[in-house]
Design an enzyme around this catalytic site. Structure first.
Site: not given
Ligand code: RB5
Length: 150
Positions: A8, A65, A67, A98, A133
């Site tokens: 993203d 993204c 996180t 695994h 596995h």
């Molecule tokens: C975008 O602001 C953020 O929510 C996205 O990149 C991500 O971290 C979601 O899990």
């Protein structure tokens, strides 16, 4: 190896650097976006990359993204996709050995690119161990009850 990659807006710059790294390794990369800094929705790119892997247009995928959490949740809704959010090289290795993880998820707001690269390389270079596995991975699919189960 053919890798589909998606991110993203939060991970656009990191994705560009990762694409360059993959190309430098001689990997065929299919960059499915996003391609600009406009705010967008990570499930759309998780869907593109997951579908590419499902349909065997790509051998594996990478999703980034902010996180990595949203991407992993979204990608794992696709049948046959085993997306692993890995913040260490050890997790990357184990997700391959695994779990036969076919999508690697990373977080651009929580990991620098220089931190990600060894994780990516470990993930790319580690083979699935199969054996016991295989039975467990089969059960991920057979135990799944589908979206409309009570
Ligand atoms: C975008 O602001 C953020 O929510 C996205 O990149 C991500 O971290 C979601 O899990």
């Amino acid at each position: 190896m053919r890798i589909a990659i998606g991110s993203d807006h939060a991970a656009l710059d990191a994705k560009s650097d990762v694409v360059k790294h993959l190309a430098s390794r001689g990997i065929e990369v299919n960059d499915l976006g996003t391609h600009d800094t406009n705010s967008c929705d990570y499930p759309d790119y998780a869907a593109l990359v997951s579908t590419s892997v499902q349909q065997k247009e790509s051998d594996r995928g990478i999703l980034i993204c902010g996180t990595g959490i949203g991407m992993s949740i979204a990608a794992n809704r696709f049948k046959g996709i085993r997306a692993a959010l890995c913040y260490t090289e050890e997790l990357a290795m184990l997700s391959r050995q695994h779990n036969d993880a076919n999508i690697l998820c990373l977080g651009a707001r929580t990991q620098s690119v220089s931190y990600m690269i060894p994780i990516i390389d470990k993930w790319l270079d580690t083979a699935w161990e199969g054996d016991r596995h295989a039975r467990r991975i089969e059960k991920i699919e057979t135990n799944s009850r589908g979206q409309d189960a009570k």
